[in-house]
Design an enzyme around this catalytic site. Structure first.
Site, mmCIF file in Angstrom:
data_model
loop_
_atom_site.group_PDB
_atom_site.id
_atom_site.type_symbol
_atom_site.label_atom_id
_atom_site.label_comp_id
_atom_site.label_asym_id
_atom_site.label_seq_id
_atom_site.Cartn_x
_atom_site.Cartn_y
_atom_site.Cartn_z
ATOM 1 N N ASP A 5 -36.856 2.919 -4.901
ATOM 2 C CA ASP A 5 -36.095 2.577 -3.702
ATOM 3 C C ASP A 5 -36.874 3.092 -2.487
ATOM 4 O O ASP A 5 -37.362 4.235 -2.494
ATOM 5 C CB ASP A 5 -34.706 3.221 -3.744
ATOM 6 C CG ASP A 5 -33.842 2.781 -2.572
ATOM 7 O OD1 ASP A 5 -33.183 1.744 -2.689
ATOM 8 O OD2 ASP A 5 -33.852 3.485 -1.533
ATOM 9 N N ASP A 40 -39.496 -6.315 6.747
ATOM 10 C CA ASP A 40 -40.016 -7.307 5.798
ATOM 11 C C ASP A 40 -41.475 -7.018 5.457
ATOM 12 O O ASP A 40 -41.895 -7.180 4.304
ATOM 13 C CB ASP A 40 -39.887 -8.710 6.390
ATOM 14 C CG ASP A 40 -38.434 -9.166 6.486
ATOM 15 O OD1 ASP A 40 -37.567 -8.519 5.869
ATOM 16 O OD2 ASP A 40 -38.184 -10.171 7.189
ATOM 17 N N GLU A 96 -34.125 -3.251 -0.902
ATOM 18 C CA GLU A 96 -35.342 -2.431 -0.854
ATOM 19 C C GLU A 96 -35.620 -1.767 -2.194
ATOM 20 O O GLU A 96 -36.390 -0.812 -2.276
ATOM 21 C CB GLU A 96 -35.231 -1.360 0.240
ATOM 22 C CG GLU A 96 -34.175 -0.297 0.018
ATOM 23 C CD GLU A 96 -32.797 -0.691 0.522
ATOM 24 O OE1 GLU A 96 -31.969 0.215 0.736
ATOM 25 O OE2 GLU A 96 -32.547 -1.897 0.711
#
Length: 418
Positions: free
Chosen positions: A272, A289, A316
Site C-alpha cells: 500500500d 496517477d 493505491e
C-alpha cells in the site's frame, strides 16, 4: 511471408481488376504475387509430377506406332524416343524447388520435345500421318495449358512456338497440297485459341479463389489478434499497466490449486502506498496517477521471472504472487521492492513552493502457504492484509510478516481444503 503484414487494399484492388478488367493482365503486385506463388507451388508441383509420368507412359506407347510405320527408320525413332523419355524423366524432378520461370519453361520444353519429335518422325510419310502428328500438337498443348495449369504468359509463348513448328513442318513436307495444308491447319489454330482461352479462364478463377481465401485468412488472423488484444485489455489495469483485480483472482486461484496439489509454498505480498490520500490532496490527482504508474513499473522490474505475478489490487494497493517461494525469500523480495520505491518511486515534484512535497514509500505484508490458520486462499490473502496494516500501524515504509509459519511436520500432516 507474414500475411498480417499484408493489408486488404492490394487484395481488393487485385480482385476488382480480375473481375472487371481481366484483359489488363493476371499478375498481381509483387508482394501478393510472391504469396500466390508460394501458396500454389506445391499443389502445382504434385499435379505436374503425376501428369509428367502419365505423359511419359503415353509417349513411350508411340514406339508401337513407330514399329509399324517406320520400318526403315525404327532405330532412329527409338533413339529419338529414348532422348525425349530421358528428358521427361529428368524434368519431372524440377517442379518442387526451382524458380517459377524454370518450372514454367520446363513444362514448355516438354511440349516442344514431344511435338518436335512427332513432327520430325512423321512429316514425310503420308498426308494422313502428317495430319495426325499436327493434331498431336493440340493434345500436347491441352495437357500443358489445362492439365498442368501453365501460367498464361508461358502458355502464349508455348502456343506461338508450337504453331511456328507446325508451319515449318507443313512448309518442309512435300506430300501435302495447299488445300490439304489449309484444311489441316485451320481447326488446329481454332483449337489452340480455345485452349489459350481455357487456360486464361482457369488461371483467372484460380487467382480469384486465392484472393478470396487470402482475404478470409487475413480477416481471421486480424480478428484473432484483436481478440487477443481485447483479452489483454480486459485483464489489464488501464492506469498502472499491471493485471487488474479480475485477472489477479483467476491467477490466484490457479496458483493456489497448484500449491495445494504439489505441497509447494505460495507467498503473497500486499503493498500500500503510504499517505497516498495526502499525496493526492497536496500534489494533485495527476501527480498521484504518476506515482501509481512509477510504482507499477518498479514492481514489474523487481519480479524474479515470468512465474511471479503482479497486479493492482485496488486504489493505491498492489499485490504480488510468488509461487514456489518460501516465506524468507518472499520477505527479501518485498524488502527489495520497498527500497526501490523509496529510492526511485517519486516522480518530479511540484515546483510550487506553497505545495509540500512527499516522498513515495510503501508498506507491505507477507503471508505464505502453508501457514497457521491458512486453509483457503482467502485466508492467505487476509493474513497478508493483516500484516500490511500492522506495518502501517508500526510507522509505515516497512514490511511485516504474517503469523509464524507451520513447522515441517505440520506442513506434511495437514492438507488444507481448496
Amino acid at each position: 511471408m507474414n500475411k498480417l503484414a499484408l493489408k486488404l487494399e492490394p487484395i481488393e484492388r487485385a480482385t476488382a481488376r480480375l473481375r472487371n478488367k481481366p484483359a489488363s493482365g493476371l499478375r498481381f503486385e509483387p508482394e501478393l504475387e510472391a504469396i500466390f506463388d508460394v501458396s500454389t507451388r506445391y499443389r502445382h508441383a504434385r499435379r505436374r509430377l503425376w501428369l509428367g509420368w502419365t505423359i511419359l507412359f503415353m509417349y513411350d506407347l508411340l514406339i508401337l506406332s513407330d514399329f509399324r510405320h517406320l520400318h526403315s527408320n525404327f532405330r532412329f525413332a527409338l533413339a529419338v524416343r529414348l532422348l525425349v523419355t530421358l528428358w521427361l524423366a529428368f524434368s519431372s524432378t524440377l517442379h518442387f524447388h526451382a524458380r517459377r520461370v524454370v518450372r514454367e519453361l520446363n513444362v514448355v520444353s516438354i511440349a516442344i520435345a514431344i511435338v518436335c519429335s512427332n513432327l520430325i518422325l512423321y512429316r514425310n510419310l503420308s498426308p494422313v500421318l502428317s495430319s495426325v502428328s499436327q493434331v498431336n500438337t493440340l493434345v500436347a498443348l491441352l495437357m500443358i495449358v489445362v492439365l498442368a495449369q501453365l501460367r498464361f504468359p508461358y502458355a502464349v509463348f508455348a502456343t506461338a512456338t508450337l504453331f511456328a513448328m507446325q508451319l515449318w513442318s507443313i512448309h518442309a513436307t512435300h506430300i501435302m497440297t495447299v488445300p490439304q495444308a489449309i484444311f489441316t491447319i485451320r481447326p488446329i489454330v481454332v483449337g489452340e485459341l480455345f485452349i489459350l482461352l481455357a487456360g486464361f479462364s482457369m488461371e483467372r478463377e484460380e487467382r480469384l479463389s486465392f484472393l478470396s481465401a487470402l482475404r478470409v485468412d487475413l480477416q481471421r488472423e486480424k480478428l484473432v489478434a484483436l481478440n487477443r488484444e481485447l483479452a489483454l485489455l480486459s485483464s489489464q489495469d488501464s492506469l498502472s499497466g499491471l493485471a487488474n483485480r479480475a485477472s489477479f483472482d483467476s491467477r490466484f486461484e490457479d496458483l493456489w490449486n497448484q500449491a495445494v496439489e504439489t505441497s509447494k509454498p505460495l507467498s503473497v505480498v500486499l503493498f500500500d502506498i503510504d499517505h497516498f490520500k495526502n499525496v493526492n490532496d497536496t500534489q494533485g490527482h495527476l501527480y498521484g496517477d504518476e506515482v501509481i504508474r512509477r510504482v507499477s513499473q518498479l514492481l514489474v522490474q523487481s519480479l524474479r521471472g515470468k512465474e511471479d505475478f503482479a497486479a493492482r489490487y485496488g486504489g493505491e494497493e498492489f499485490v504480488i504472487l510468488l509461487p514456489d517461494t518460501s516465506h524468507a525469500v518472499a520477505l527479501k523480495v518485498a524488502q527489495r521492492i520497498r527500497r526501490m520505491v523509496e529510492l526511485a518511486g517519486s516522480p518530479a515534484f511540484n515546483d510550487d513552493e506553497h505545495v509540500p512535497n512527499a516522498f513515495t514509500t510503501l508498506s507491505g505484508g507477507v503471508a505464505t502457504y502453508p501457514g497457521v490458520g491458512i486453509e483457503h486462499r482467502d485466508e492467505l490473502l487476509r493474513e497478508a492484509d493483516v500484516a500490511l496494516y500492522a506495518a502501517k500501524d508500526a510507522g509505515r515504509n516497512r514490511i511485516h510478516s504474517a503469523a509464524l509459519q507451520w513447522s515441517e511436520a505440520s506442513r506434511r500432516s495437514v492438507r488444507p481444503r481448496r
